[in-house]
Write a protein that holds these residues in place. Structure first.
Motif, PDB file in Angstrom:
ATOM      1  N   TRP A 124      -8.136  15.203  48.521  1.00  0.00           N
ATOM      2  CA  TRP A 124      -7.119  16.030  49.290  1.00  0.00           C
ATOM      3  C   TRP A 124      -6.097  15.359  50.099  1.00  0.00           C
ATOM      4  N   PHE A 125      -6.525  14.194  50.386  1.00  0.00           N
ATOM      5  CA  PHE A 125      -5.384  13.589  51.365  1.00  0.00           C
ATOM      6  C   PHE A 125      -4.576  12.346  50.790  1.00  0.00           C
ATOM      7  N   ILE A 126      -4.838  12.253  49.714  1.00  0.00           N
ATOM      8  CA  ILE A 126      -4.178  10.859  48.893  1.00  0.00           C
ATOM      9  C   ILE A 126      -2.943  11.526  48.173  1.00  0.00           C
ATOM     10  N   PRO A 127      -1.629  11.160  48.656  1.00  0.00           N
ATOM     11  CA  PRO A 127      -0.496  11.639  47.883  1.00  0.00           C
ATOM     12  C   PRO A 127      -0.384  11.351  46.478  1.00  0.00           C
ATOM     13  N   VAL A 128      -0.078  12.051  45.670  1.00  0.00           N
ATOM     14  CA  VAL A 128       0.024  12.269  44.046  1.00  0.00           C
ATOM     15  C   VAL A 128      -1.372  12.666  43.560  1.00  0.00           C
ATOM     16  N   VAL A 129      -2.432  11.843  43.809  1.00  0.00           N
ATOM     17  CA  VAL A 129      -3.724  12.056  43.675  1.00  0.00           C
ATOM     18  C   VAL A 129      -3.983  13.455  43.814  1.00  0.00           C
ATOM     19  N   ASN A 130      -3.870  13.914  44.998  1.00  0.00           N
ATOM     20  CA  ASN A 130      -3.895  15.303  45.473  1.00  0.00           C
ATOM     21  C   ASN A 130      -3.329  16.344  44.802  1.00  0.00           C
ATOM     22  N   LEU A 131      -2.626  16.011  43.748  1.00  0.00           N
ATOM     23  CA  LEU A 131      -2.086  17.167  43.051  1.00  0.00           C
ATOM     24  C   LEU A 131      -2.809  17.684  41.582  1.00  0.00           C
ATOM     25  N   PHE A 132      -3.764  16.326  41.500  1.00  0.00           N
ATOM     26  CA  PHE A 132      -4.352  16.441  40.180  1.00  0.00           C
ATOM     27  C   PHE A 132      -6.060  16.554  40.429  1.00  0.00           C
ATOM     28  N   VAL A 133      -6.511  15.677  41.342  1.00  0.00           N
ATOM     29  CA  VAL A 133      -7.967  15.674  41.262  1.00  0.00           C
ATOM     30  C   VAL A 133      -8.884  16.635  41.926  1.00  0.00           C
ATOM     31  N   GLU A 178     -17.419  29.342  31.162  1.00  0.00           N
ATOM     32  CA  GLU A 178     -16.466  28.405  30.809  1.00  0.00           C
ATOM     33  C   GLU A 178     -15.057  28.991  30.795  1.00  0.00           C
ATOM     34  N   LYS A 179     -14.858  30.093  29.978  1.00  0.00           N
ATOM     35  CA  LYS A 179     -13.640  30.505  29.734  1.00  0.00           C
ATOM     36  C   LYS A 179     -12.999  31.355  31.148  1.00  0.00           C
ATOM     37  N   ARG A 180     -13.841  32.049  31.620  1.00  0.00           N
ATOM     38  CA  ARG A 180     -13.493  33.037  32.650  1.00  0.00           C
ATOM     39  C   ARG A 180     -13.309  32.173  33.824  1.00  0.00           C
ATOM     40  N   ASP A 181     -14.352  31.376  34.163  1.00  0.00           N
ATOM     41  CA  ASP A 181     -14.304  30.718  35.552  1.00  0.00           C
ATOM     42  C   ASP A 181     -13.456  29.849  35.632  1.00  0.00           C
ATOM     43  N   THR A 182     -13.222  28.789  34.516  1.00  0.00           N
ATOM     44  CA  THR A 182     -12.276  27.885  34.253  1.00  0.00           C
ATOM     45  C   THR A 182     -10.953  28.272  34.611  1.00  0.00           C
ATOM     46  N   THR A 183     -10.568  29.282  33.739  1.00  0.00           N
ATOM     47  CA  THR A 183      -9.379  29.838  33.893  1.00  0.00           C
ATOM     48  C   THR A 183      -8.810  30.461  35.396  1.00  0.00           C
ATOM     49  N   LEU A 184      -9.888  30.946  36.157  1.00  0.00           N
ATOM     50  CA  LEU A 184      -9.748  31.287  37.265  1.00  0.00           C
ATOM     51  C   LEU A 184      -9.230  30.114  38.321  1.00  0.00           C
ATOM     52  N   VAL A 185     -10.064  28.897  38.271  1.00  0.00           N
ATOM     53  CA  VAL A 185      -9.668  27.973  39.121  1.00  0.00           C
ATOM     54  C   VAL A 185      -8.423  27.362  38.594  1.00  0.00           C
ATOM     55  N   ASN A 186      -8.231  27.179  37.195  1.00  0.00           N
ATOM     56  CA  ASN A 186      -6.927  26.876  36.671  1.00  0.00           C
ATOM     57  C   ASN A 186      -5.546  27.529  37.148  1.00  0.00           C
ATOM     58  N   ALA A 187      -6.002  28.947  37.063  1.00  0.00           N
ATOM     59  CA  ALA A 187      -4.888  29.659  37.877  1.00  0.00           C
ATOM     60  C   ALA A 187      -4.605  29.600  39.255  1.00  0.00           C
ATOM     61  N   TRP A 188      -5.648  29.392  40.038  1.00  0.00           N
ATOM     62  CA  TRP A 188      -5.544  29.029  41.291  1.00  0.00           C
ATOM     63  C   TRP A 188      -4.588  27.567  41.712  1.00  0.00           C
ATOM     64  N   TRP A 189      -4.924  26.838  40.685  1.00  0.00           N
ATOM     65  CA  TRP A 189      -4.473  25.480  40.986  1.00  0.00           C
ATOM     66  C   TRP A 189      -2.912  25.532  40.350  1.00  0.00           C
ATOM     67  N   ALA A 190      -2.616  26.344  39.510  1.00  0.00           N
ATOM     68  CA  ALA A 190      -1.297  26.398  38.887  1.00  0.00           C
ATOM     69  C   ALA A 190      -0.587  27.165  40.117  1.00  0.00           C
ATOM     70  N   THR A 191      -0.977  28.117  40.785  1.00  0.00           N
ATOM     71  CA  THR A 191      -0.105  28.603  41.532  1.00  0.00           C
ATOM     72  C   THR A 191       0.305  27.778  42.963  1.00  0.00           C
ATOM     73  N   TRP A 192      -0.949  27.095  43.108  1.00  0.00           N
ATOM     74  CA  TRP A 192      -0.655  26.406  44.388  1.00  0.00           C
ATOM     75  C   TRP A 192       0.340  25.227  43.873  1.00  0.00           C
ATOM     76  N   ILE A 193       0.138  24.407  43.216  1.00  0.00           N
ATOM     77  CA  ILE A 193       0.928  23.416  42.605  1.00  0.00           C
ATOM     78  C   ILE A 193       2.304  23.894  42.374  1.00  0.00           C
ATOM     79  N   GLY A 194       2.399  25.097  41.849  1.00  0.00           N
ATOM     80  CA  GLY A 194       3.747  25.788  41.495  1.00  0.00           C
ATOM     81  C   GLY A 194       4.377  25.898  43.070  1.00  0.00           C
ATOM     82  N   HIS A 195       3.612  26.452  43.903  1.00  0.00           N
ATOM     83  CA  HIS A 195       4.309  26.816  45.252  1.00  0.00           C
ATOM     84  C   HIS A 195       4.685  25.519  46.096  1.00  0.00           C
TER      85      HIS A 195
END
Length: 198
Positions: free
Chosen positions: A95-104, A122-139
């Motif tokens: 979480w603390f390494i620049p650039v890496v913390n955008l993906f890992v 896999e479908k529902r829960d992975t989608t939930l994590v992906n949606a959270w991550w997409a909104t965070w990175i989008g922000h």
């Protein structure tokens, strides 16, 4: 099957969720105060105070989230010893390494979720994590672009803060889902106490 893993304390889970939500709300006020100061030259001390509160809440939210994540990683490792669960250092450090913390970190949360229970969907829960991550990175991306290209833009501010609120809500749901799966699995893994003999 026995397990030495412990259920996540409800107080930790709820505290992390509330702190994340409070930090998101404080960010809305911070962004509005900074915009007002930029456009109208309002008192800098007001936006400075709001920014300070935001900084404290964000730090608290990050600490509580990482404590929850470390506990969840440990539980996942004990529930699924053969699963590929990242080390404690990697779980926190990425979480603390620049650039890496955008993906890992997204992959780390997914690995913990998958190892937490056979009930991981896999479908529902992975989608939930992906949606959270997409909104965070989008922000994060909108914030960087807006601060460099069009500081004070209302359109960018609205999009940035909508993404922040969405990311906070989704983070709370991710915490809830993984905790619920682990608690159910831990309840099934702990054997019943033997009956006392007469």
């Amino acid at each position: 099957m026995t397990s030495t893993a412990r259920k996540a304390p409800r107080i930790l889970v709820r505290s992390a969720q509330v702190a994340i939500g409070a930090a998101a709300v404080a960010d809305v006020f911070r962004a509005a105060a900074v915009r007002s100061r930029y456009l109208h030259g309002t008192d800098a001390s007001e936006s400075g105070f709001i920014s300070m509160i935001f900084g404290y809440l964000t730090t608290l939210a990050a600490v509580l989230f990482l404590v929850w994540l470390a506990r969840s990683r440990r539980n996942a490792q004990e529930l699924s010893p053969g699963a590929s669960v990242p080390s404690r250092g990697r779980t926190i450090g990425m979480w603390f390494i620049p650039v890496v913390n955008l993906f890992v970190p997204r992959g780390i949360v997914l690995a913990i979720g998958r190892a937490s229970s056979a009930s991981w969907e896999e479908k529902r829960d992975t989608t939930l994590v992906n949606a959270w991550w997409a909104t965070w990175i989008g922000h994060v991306l909108v914030f960087v672009v807006a601060s460099r290209v069009t500081p004070g833009s209302t359109a960018f501010l609205v999009v940035e803060e909508a993404l922040m609120i969405a990311a906070a809500v989704l983070a709370g749901l991710v915490i809830e889902r993984i905790t619920t799966l682990q608690n159910a699995a831990l309840g099934a893994a702990v054997p019943a106490e033997p009956l006392a003999q007469a």
